[in-house]
Design a protein around this motif. Structure first.
Motif, PDB file in Angstrom:
ATOM      1  N   ASP A 115      55.666  18.914  33.118  1.00 36.99           N
ATOM      2  CA  ASP A 115      56.258  18.602  34.558  1.00 36.99           C
ATOM      3  C   ASP A 115      55.988  19.660  35.403  1.00 36.99           C
ATOM      4  O   ASP A 115      55.560  19.397  36.760  1.00 36.99           O
ATOM      5  CB  ASP A 115      57.616  17.735  34.313  1.00 36.99           C
ATOM      6  CG  ASP A 115      57.431  16.403  34.045  1.00 36.99           C
ATOM      7  OD1 ASP A 115      56.170  15.973  33.955  1.00 36.99           O
ATOM      8  OD2 ASP A 115      58.447  16.003  33.500  1.00 36.99           O
ATOM      9  N   ARG A 116      56.581  20.598  35.280  1.00 36.81           N
ATOM     10  CA  ARG A 116      56.937  21.692  36.078  1.00 36.81           C
ATOM     11  C   ARG A 116      55.695  22.589  36.216  1.00 36.81           C
ATOM     12  O   ARG A 116      55.665  23.282  37.363  1.00 36.81           O
ATOM     13  CB  ARG A 116      57.963  22.798  35.566  1.00 36.81           C
ATOM     14  CG  ARG A 116      59.208  21.640  35.620  1.00 36.81           C
ATOM     15  CD  ARG A 116      60.534  22.620  35.457  1.00 36.81           C
ATOM     16  NE  ARG A 116      61.532  21.848  35.055  1.00 36.81           N
ATOM     17  CZ  ARG A 116      62.311  21.324  36.073  1.00 36.81           C
ATOM     18  NH1 ARG A 116      62.368  21.872  37.338  1.00 36.81           N
ATOM     19  NH2 ARG A 116      63.351  20.780  35.911  1.00 36.81           N
ATOM     20  N   LEU A 117      54.572  22.963  35.124  1.00 38.08           N
ATOM     21  CA  LEU A 117      53.846  23.778  35.516  1.00 38.08           C
ATOM     22  C   LEU A 117      52.199  23.165  35.351  1.00 38.08           C
ATOM     23  O   LEU A 117      51.512  23.477  36.218  1.00 38.08           O
ATOM     24  CB  LEU A 117      54.066  25.038  34.465  1.00 38.08           C
ATOM     25  CG  LEU A 117      52.898  26.123  34.699  1.00 38.08           C
ATOM     26  CD1 LEU A 117      53.236  27.074  35.817  1.00 38.08           C
ATOM     27  CD2 LEU A 117      52.544  27.096  33.437  1.00 38.08           C
ATOM     28  N   ILE A 118      52.125  22.738  34.070  1.00 38.95           N
ATOM     29  CA  ILE A 118      50.709  22.195  33.899  1.00 38.95           C
ATOM     30  C   ILE A 118      50.144  21.262  34.744  1.00 38.95           C
ATOM     31  O   ILE A 118      48.929  21.149  35.578  1.00 38.95           O
ATOM     32  CB  ILE A 118      50.436  21.826  32.424  1.00 38.95           C
ATOM     33  CG1 ILE A 118      50.865  23.045  31.308  1.00 38.95           C
ATOM     34  CG2 ILE A 118      49.282  21.180  32.076  1.00 38.95           C
ATOM     35  CD1 ILE A 118      50.845  22.573  29.912  1.00 38.95           C
ATOM     36  N   ARG A 119      50.919  20.004  34.842  1.00 35.77           N
ATOM     37  CA  ARG A 119      50.346  18.909  35.762  1.00 35.77           C
ATOM     38  C   ARG A 119      50.228  19.204  37.229  1.00 35.77           C
ATOM     39  O   ARG A 119      49.147  18.933  37.711  1.00 35.77           O
ATOM     40  CB  ARG A 119      51.153  17.759  35.681  1.00 35.77           C
ATOM     41  CG  ARG A 119      51.007  16.892  34.163  1.00 35.77           C
ATOM     42  CD  ARG A 119      51.662  15.632  34.175  1.00 35.77           C
ATOM     43  NE  ARG A 119      51.486  15.077  32.881  1.00 35.77           N
ATOM     44  CZ  ARG A 119      52.460  14.799  31.970  1.00 35.77           C
ATOM     45  NH1 ARG A 119      53.594  14.863  32.307  1.00 35.77           N
ATOM     46  NH2 ARG A 119      52.140  14.343  30.579  1.00 35.77           N
ATOM     47  N   PRO A 120      51.406  20.102  37.823  1.00 32.28           N
ATOM     48  CA  PRO A 120      50.937  20.514  39.026  1.00 32.28           C
ATOM     49  C   PRO A 120      49.784  21.378  39.325  1.00 32.28           C
ATOM     50  O   PRO A 120      49.062  21.136  40.202  1.00 32.28           O
ATOM     51  CB  PRO A 120      52.491  21.239  39.391  1.00 32.28           C
ATOM     52  CG  PRO A 120      53.399  20.394  38.397  1.00 32.28           C
ATOM     53  CD  PRO A 120      52.653  20.345  37.253  1.00 32.28           C
ATOM     54  N   ALA A 121      49.511  22.315  38.534  1.00 29.53           N
ATOM     55  CA  ALA A 121      48.366  23.142  38.501  1.00 29.53           C
ATOM     56  C   ALA A 121      46.885  22.343  38.453  1.00 29.53           C
ATOM     57  O   ALA A 121      46.230  22.789  39.178  1.00 29.53           O
ATOM     58  CB  ALA A 121      48.572  24.347  37.519  1.00 29.53           C
ATOM     59  N   LEU A 122      46.905  21.440  37.352  1.00 33.17           N
ATOM     60  CA  LEU A 122      45.707  20.462  37.351  1.00 33.17           C
ATOM     61  C   LEU A 122      45.586  19.906  38.546  1.00 33.17           C
ATOM     62  O   LEU A 122      44.564  19.794  39.121  1.00 33.17           O
ATOM     63  CB  LEU A 122      45.877  19.632  36.237  1.00 33.17           C
ATOM     64  CG  LEU A 122      45.957  20.427  34.759  1.00 33.17           C
ATOM     65  CD1 LEU A 122      46.333  19.489  33.517  1.00 33.17           C
ATOM     66  CD2 LEU A 122      44.558  21.269  34.479  1.00 33.17           C
ATOM     67  N   ALA A 123      46.685  19.374  39.040  1.00 35.24           N
ATOM     68  CA  ALA A 123      46.532  18.428  40.321  1.00 35.24           C
ATOM     69  C   ALA A 123      46.214  19.192  41.589  1.00 35.24           C
ATOM     70  O   ALA A 123      45.252  18.635  42.466  1.00 35.24           O
ATOM     71  CB  ALA A 123      47.872  17.917  40.848  1.00 35.24           C
ATOM     72  N   ARG A 124      46.439  20.576  41.366  1.00 37.47           N
ATOM     73  CA  ARG A 124      45.889  21.468  42.748  1.00 37.47           C
ATOM     74  C   ARG A 124      44.405  21.730  42.332  1.00 37.47           C
ATOM     75  O   ARG A 124      43.716  22.589  43.135  1.00 37.47           O
ATOM     76  CB  ARG A 124      46.732  22.835  42.854  1.00 37.47           C
ATOM     77  CG  ARG A 124      47.967  22.544  43.265  1.00 37.47           C
ATOM     78  CD  ARG A 124      48.677  23.914  43.631  1.00 37.47           C
ATOM     79  NE  ARG A 124      48.716  24.830  42.549  1.00 37.47           N
ATOM     80  CZ  ARG A 124      49.745  24.948  41.549  1.00 37.47           C
ATOM     81  NH1 ARG A 124      50.706  24.042  41.881  1.00 37.47           N
ATOM     82  NH2 ARG A 124      49.855  25.640  40.724  1.00 37.47           N
ATOM     83  N   GLY A 125      43.701  21.579  41.168  1.00 41.74           N
ATOM     84  CA  GLY A 125      42.457  21.683  40.755  1.00 41.74           C
ATOM     85  C   GLY A 125      42.252  23.017  40.222  1.00 41.74           C
ATOM     86  O   GLY A 125      41.277  23.572  39.825  1.00 41.74           O
ATOM     87  N   GLU A 126      43.342  23.709  39.591  1.00 40.23           N
ATOM     88  CA  GLU A 126      43.184  24.832  38.839  1.00 40.23           C
ATOM     89  C   GLU A 126      42.914  24.832  37.284  1.00 40.23           C
ATOM     90  O   GLU A 126      43.224  23.724  36.825  1.00 40.23           O
ATOM     91  CB  GLU A 126      44.585  25.691  39.288  1.00 40.23           C
ATOM     92  CG  GLU A 126      44.978  26.011  40.473  1.00 40.23           C
ATOM     93  CD  GLU A 126      46.176  26.469  40.905  1.00 40.23           C
ATOM     94  OE1 GLU A 126      46.903  26.822  39.899  1.00 40.23           O
ATOM     95  OE2 GLU A 126      46.276  26.760  42.070  1.00 40.23           O
ATOM     96  N   THR A 127      42.262  25.788  36.815  1.00 36.81           N
ATOM     97  CA  THR A 127      42.292  25.585  35.489  1.00 36.81           C
ATOM     98  C   THR A 127      43.357  26.079  34.763  1.00 36.81           C
ATOM     99  O   THR A 127      44.062  27.117  35.239  1.00 36.81           O
ATOM    100  CB  THR A 127      41.068  26.686  35.109  1.00 36.81           C
ATOM    101  OG1 THR A 127      39.748  26.244  35.609  1.00 36.81           O
ATOM    102  CG2 THR A 127      40.935  26.760  33.398  1.00 36.81           C
TER     103      THR A 127
END
Ligand code: Z5A
Length: 225
Positions: free
Chosen positions: A87-99
């Motif tokens: 919730d706090r790290l992985i999904r937000p980063a993926l949603a920003r298009g980051e690997t």
């Protein structure tokens, strides 16, 4: 818990394997390679951990605080840590298009608490469904080597001595190795087994080639914004 189905633009890569397989070493190397290849942000994280709450759970788990309550209780705690991390790290980063590159993920629960710990696989499937949901890794690199070699590497590294899992019997670690290979055999499109016995440069080259072949979007031709 956030919406488990955010738009997923980035790619999610996980590393798995037994103790001392070289995951942390290779996670750092792959992140550096991908940053150079693509010129884009790469988030490096780990499990258990990766968020403040999950790091607190990590400390308790690796100290053996949940061991007396058995593998089901440990799986619940690993899952609680994973939920916060997602919730706090992985999904937000993926949603920003980051690997995102994660050192261990849900296959470790299957191997440690499931195959080696004896927890029913159907319980783990149910936990994965509610905790991981659609945020499955795009590629899982399983670093494979004998438990004897891995434990010797971990011991040679020194530090604070064996943790909750390192201190398990050799037979436990042999079951882990078999479990990771079984996961790879069942999901060959997601998983790639990497021979981790070679020197770090050779393992790094094998991983870079696998990532380029499996995830062409990360093959890159140099920096582009
Ligand atoms: N766990 C679980 O039970 N359930 C779960 O759901 C999850 C985890 C997510 C986390 O521990 C523990 O939690 C883990 C499983 C359990 N069990 N244990 N212990 P951790 O994160 O502290 O530890 P780890 O994941 O097992 O990693 P590790 O022991 O630190 O090993 P590694 O990351 O695979 O290896 P490394 O640190 O990169 O390398 C180890 C040493 O070998 C080091 O000195 C390197 O310089 C050296 N090395 C690395 N590569 C090579 C090569 N190619 N040749 C020679 N030497 C090398």
């Amino acid at each position: 818990m956030q919406d488990p189905k955010p738009p997923k633009g980035g790619l999610f890569i996980t590393f798995e394997g037994g103790e001392g397989a070289g995951k942390s070493t290779q996670v750092a190397r792959l992140a550096a390679t991908l940053r150079a290849r693509t010129g884009r942000p790469v988030v490096v994280t780990r499990e258990p951990g990766g968020s403040a709450y999950a790091e607190e759970i990590r400390a308790a788990l690796l100290a053996g605080a949940a061991k007396p309550y058995g593998p089901f209780a440990e799986a619940l705690l690993f899952s609680a840590a994973r939920l916060d991390h997602l919730d706090r790290l992985i999904r937000p980063a993926l949603a920003r298009g980051e690997t995102v590159i994660c050192d261990r993920f849900s296959d470790s629960t299957r191997a440690y608490q499931g195959a080696a710990g004896g927890l029913d696989p159907s319980v783990l499937t149910a936990l994965e469904r509610v905790v991981v949901g659609p945020t499955r890794p795009d590629l899982t690199l399983i670093l494979d080597l004998s438990p004897e070699t891995g434990l010797a590497r971990a011991a040679a590294r020194g530090g604070e001595g064996p943790d909750r899992f390192e201190s398990e019997a050799l037979s436990f670690h042999a079951r882990l190795r078999a479990a990771f290979l079984t996961i790879a055999a069942y999901e060959p499109e997601r998983c790639a087994v990497i021979d981790a016995t070679a020197d770090p440069d050779t393992v790094e080259a094998a991983i870079a080639a696998t990532v380029a072949a499996r995830l062409p979007a990360l093959a890159g031709e140099g920096a582009h914004g």
